[in-house]
Design a protein around this motif. Structure first.
Motif, PDB file in Angstrom:
ATOM      1  N   PHE A 140     -16.094   0.842   1.144  1.00  0.00           N
ATOM      2  CA  PHE A 140     -14.465   1.422   1.351  1.00  0.00           C
ATOM      3  C   PHE A 140     -14.536   3.360   1.161  1.00  0.00           C
ATOM      4  O   PHE A 140     -15.136   3.608   1.530  1.00  0.00           O
TER       5      PHE A 140
ATOM      6  N   ARG B  84     -11.099 -10.534  -3.242  1.00  0.00           N
ATOM      7  CA  ARG B  84     -11.719  -9.962  -1.733  1.00  0.00           C
ATOM      8  C   ARG B  84     -12.735 -10.409  -1.577  1.00  0.00           C
ATOM      9  O   ARG B  84     -13.680 -10.557  -0.205  1.00  0.00           O
TER      10      ARG B  84
ATOM     11  N   SER C 202     -17.560   0.077  -4.401  1.00  0.00           N
ATOM     12  CA  SER C 202     -16.767  -0.904  -4.558  1.00  0.00           C
ATOM     13  C   SER C 202     -15.090  -0.004  -4.779  1.00  0.00           C
ATOM     14  O   SER C 202     -14.611   1.080  -4.883  1.00  0.00           O
ATOM     15  N   GLU C 203     -14.250  -0.796  -5.039  1.00  0.00           N
ATOM     16  CA  GLU C 203     -12.727  -1.105  -4.692  1.00  0.00           C
ATOM     17  C   GLU C 203     -12.947   0.098  -6.322  1.00  0.00           C
ATOM     18  O   GLU C 203     -10.969   0.699  -6.785  1.00  0.00           O
TER      19      GLU C 203
ATOM     20  N   CYS D  66     -13.639   3.198  -6.396  1.00  0.00           N
ATOM     21  CA  CYS D  66     -12.130   3.947  -4.651  1.00  0.00           C
ATOM     22  C   CYS D  66     -11.087   4.634  -5.976  1.00  0.00           C
ATOM     23  O   CYS D  66     -10.417   5.314  -5.579  1.00  0.00           O
ATOM     24  N   THR D  67     -10.280   3.634  -6.659  1.00  0.00           N
ATOM     25  CA  THR D  67      -8.920   4.310  -7.606  1.00  0.00           C
ATOM     26  C   THR D  67     -10.051   5.360  -8.245  1.00  0.00           C
ATOM     27  O   THR D  67      -8.295   5.912  -8.220  1.00  0.00           O
TER      28      THR D  67
ATOM     29  N   PRO E  97     -11.585  -1.796   3.617  1.00  0.00           N
ATOM     30  CA  PRO E  97     -12.546  -1.940   3.757  1.00  0.00           C
ATOM     31  C   PRO E  97     -13.598  -1.432   5.147  1.00  0.00           C
ATOM     32  O   PRO E  97     -13.247  -0.907   6.119  1.00  0.00           O
TER      33      PRO E  97
ATOM     34  N   VAL F  82      -7.692   3.531   1.807  1.00  0.00           N
ATOM     35  CA  VAL F  82      -8.492   2.410   0.876  1.00  0.00           C
ATOM     36  C   VAL F  82      -8.558   1.358   1.498  1.00  0.00           C
ATOM     37  O   VAL F  82      -7.242   0.661   1.752  1.00  0.00           O
TER      38      VAL F  82
ATOM     39  N   MET G 243      -8.795  -7.815  -6.724  1.00  0.00           N
ATOM     40  CA  MET G 243     -10.386  -7.685  -6.185  1.00  0.00           C
ATOM     41  C   MET G 243     -11.285  -8.393  -6.008  1.00  0.00           C
ATOM     42  O   MET G 243     -12.314  -8.693  -4.904  1.00  0.00           O
TER      43      MET G 243
ATOM     44  N   GLU H 123       0.916  -1.340  -0.447  1.00  0.00           N
ATOM     45  CA  GLU H 123       0.312  -0.098   0.434  1.00  0.00           C
ATOM     46  C   GLU H 123       1.195   1.678   0.307  1.00  0.00           C
ATOM     47  O   GLU H 123       2.241   1.566   0.533  1.00  0.00           O
TER      48      GLU H 123
END
Length: 622
Positions: free
Chosen positions: A616, A325, A569-570, A573-574, A593, A591, A322, A219
């Protein structure tokens, strides 16, 4: 005699120490370092106290080695990272602290299960948390004169650099340089944010019976340099990886993965989907999905190949990560169906269709403006759609909390909340309470300043941007008042263009410790009319959907208070991170959960990516 024995004991403790370290004290003192300022010492101690509060030693052992990268190699005097490997010591007993090494090889040379081995010419940048009574005279004087923040109740960090002599029989200590301390504070700020995100391996295999193995992790977070450091830029990117050699790189694929049928046994989705390439509607049982990532939906092989060539080739690896997960994100603690293909059908199955606050989840009421659902009765029973009186939180003080314990309730997730409120896990109220409890989680867990204000009985002002469905769930926000447990106050200003004109102003019928005010308009237009906030929150922010965010982000950048966002959703977030960077904002809370995300997994039109309301959470200016 007592003074003599105390001095003898202290000198023995300084030389030998306890646990896996090299000894807790070396006589170093930060104020002896050339060019150091008292303000920087205070910032460093503050950062270390924040790390100490997160208790990384609860899970991390010396065998867990982390890679780290602070900025670019060219930022440092030798054109390379100063101490790019780290470990935490003391989790198994002994002095709590951490070691930074010049390389992973050095760390492996000196790290033994129960001690740190003396190794010739290996340098270790050490931080040891010492009891105040064991500090050297110089350090006691420094702590008192600068009023340095303690770590925990009575510990203070001692920082030095240890090096084994060529013979390996002795250890020499020196003060760290200013450059080494800059590197250290960047690492401390970053690891404080990211170590809670480590996920145990699924099979939880241990190496020595006590160590928990973690999933590979990497990260990057933007860390703010202390203002007293004269740096060309305010922020530096810090990358933390576990194990140290973990990278972002994905294997290059030259051709599309063979498509496969949708995994019907694993999912319970049905009904109409949409091809990611041509956007043509396609029935779920007739659709195809990428055989590698299993995330993207197609109407047939032609669209799949074209999509691969145009965009999916570069994204497939990310989508695959993704999708992996899914199991972690699924809220299997709940005893009801949490996969939602059709909201009306789901509500019907729960006996909640067209009832109370649940109507806002139903397409049957989509034509009603937010905040203006028809209301016949405002009782709790009706608001919760006729659920049994033990299936929704009662409008009473917390029964499971000791009388006289006037502290806000600190929660780790839904299980703890349901237990405190004596709710059965078959109750679906988390789907609505996700909004107020996410706000409460930010107030009491993610922002230390607001937590401290509440504990001291003070008020916290929140600017809440872009309310929509929440406008029909305002009574559910009263749960914040109950969880404050008789201490502190929260005032929320909900600002957005969706606020109906006839609802402007204070919201009535809420608890005495929570005030909600509704403001219509764009944040950039209304900000100057509002009290200054202690934080800003935007749930399910949807940066890509609303062009007006650019003005709001300009305000957020200028006021420099903690700001937290959630997304479903991830992949969203991106996109959000890119929007923030374009506005000159960088993530300081990565970022991750949200423990209070809605348990209901939403169906997205053209992907199978896990998606939840408030799924998230991430932040800037934290």
């Amino acid at each position: 005699m007592e003074a003599h024995l105390k001095d003898l004991f202290c000198r023995f403790h300084q030389h030998f120490g306890t646990g896996p370290g090299l000894g807790p004290s070396s006589g170093t003192c930060l104020l002896k370092i050339n060019g150091i300022s008292p303000l920087f010492v205070k910032s460093l101690y503050r950062a270390l106290a924040a790390l100490y509060r997160t208790d990384p030693w609860k899970r991390l052992r010396p065998g867990h080695l982390f890679g780290l990268r602070v900025g670019k190699d060219s930022d440092w005097s030798n054109k390379k990272q100063t101490f790019p490997c780290a470990q935490f010591i003391g989790g198994d007993g002994g002095d709590l602290g951490l070691h930074l090494f010049k390389s992973e090889q050095d760390a492996l040379k000196v790290s033994l299960p129960v001690e740190t081995k003396h190794e010739p010419n290996v340098e270790i940048l050490r931080v040891i948390f010492e009891k105040e009574s064991l500090l050297s005279t110089a350090n006691k004087r420094m702590v008192a004169s600068l009023a340095l923040e303690p770590s925990g109740t009575d510990r203070y960090p001692i920082i030095d650099v240890a090096r084994g002599t060529s013979s390996g029989g002795e250890i020499r200590f020196r003060d760290p340089t200013m450059e080494e301390l800059r590197y250290l504070i960047a690492f401390i700020k970053a690891i404080t944010l990211v170590h809670p995100l480590l996920q145990p391996e699924t099979d939880n295999v241990t190496k020595n019976g006590r160590n928990v193995n973690f999933e590979p992790f990497i990260e990057t977070v933007d860390v703010q340099w202390p203002s007293e450091l004269a740096t060309a830029v305010d922020l530096v990117a810090v990358t933390i990886s576990y194990p140290p050699n973990q990278t972002y790189e994905e294997k290059k694929l030259a051709s599309p993965i063979k498509y496969i049928e949708p995994p019907k046994e694993e999912e319970d989705f049905s009904g109409s989907r949409q091809c990611a390439m041509c956007e043509k509607p396609v029935q779920w049982d007739q659709s195809l999905c990428c055989g590698r990532c299993k995330a993207i939906i197609y109407c047939g092989p032609i669209c799949q190949k074209n999509h691969w060539r145009e965009t999916h080739k570069s994204m497939c690896g990310l989508y695959k990560a993704m999708m992996e997960r899914e199991e972690e994100l699924a809220m299997k603690i709940f005893k009801f169906n949490f996969v939602v293909d059709n909201s009306c059908q789901w509500l019907e199955s729960m006996g909640l269709h067209k009832k109370g606050m649940w109507r806002r989840l139903c397409d049957c009421y989509a034509h009603h403006p937010f905040g203006l659902l028809p209301t016949k009765s405002i009782g709790a029973f009706e608001l919760w759609g006729g659920l049994g009186d033990k299936d929704y939180p009662s409008d009473k003080p917390l029964a499971n909390h000791i009388i006289g314990n006037r502290n806000p309730v600190f929660l780790s997730g839904w299980s703890e909340y349901y237990n405190i409120r004596s709710l059965p896990m078959s109750s679906p109220v988390a789907a609505i309470l996700s909004h107020p409890l996410t706000v409460y989680h930010i107030l009491t867990t993610l922002v230390i300043n607001s937590k401290n204000r509440l504990i001291k009985g003070k008020e916290v002002i929140v600017h809440y941007l872009g309310p929509a469905v929440e406008l029909d769930w305002l009574q559910a926000f009263d749960e914040i008042s109950h969880l404050l447990n008789g201490l502190g106050n929260v005032q929320i200003f909900m600002i957005g263009p969706e606020v109906p004109s006839n609802l402007l102003g204070p919201v009535s019928g809420l608890g005495s410790r929570l005030r909600v005010n509704l403001v219509r308009g764009l944040y950039q237009e209304q900000y100057t009319n509002l009290p200054a906030p202690h934080m800003v929150i935007a749930l399910n922010c949807g940066f890509e959907s609303y062009g007006s965010w650019s003005g709001a982000l300009g305000v957020i950048k200028s006021i420099n208070v903690p700001v937290f966002f959630t997304e479903r959703s991830e992949v969203l977030c991106t996109s959000a991170k890119q929007v923030l960077r374009t506005s000159g904002l960088h993530l300081t809370h990565p970022v991750g959960p949200n423990p209070f995300r809605s348990p209901l997994r939403e169906q997205m039109h053209s992907t199978n990516l896990p998606s939840f309301s408030n799924g998230f959470i991430f932040g800037v200016n934290t």
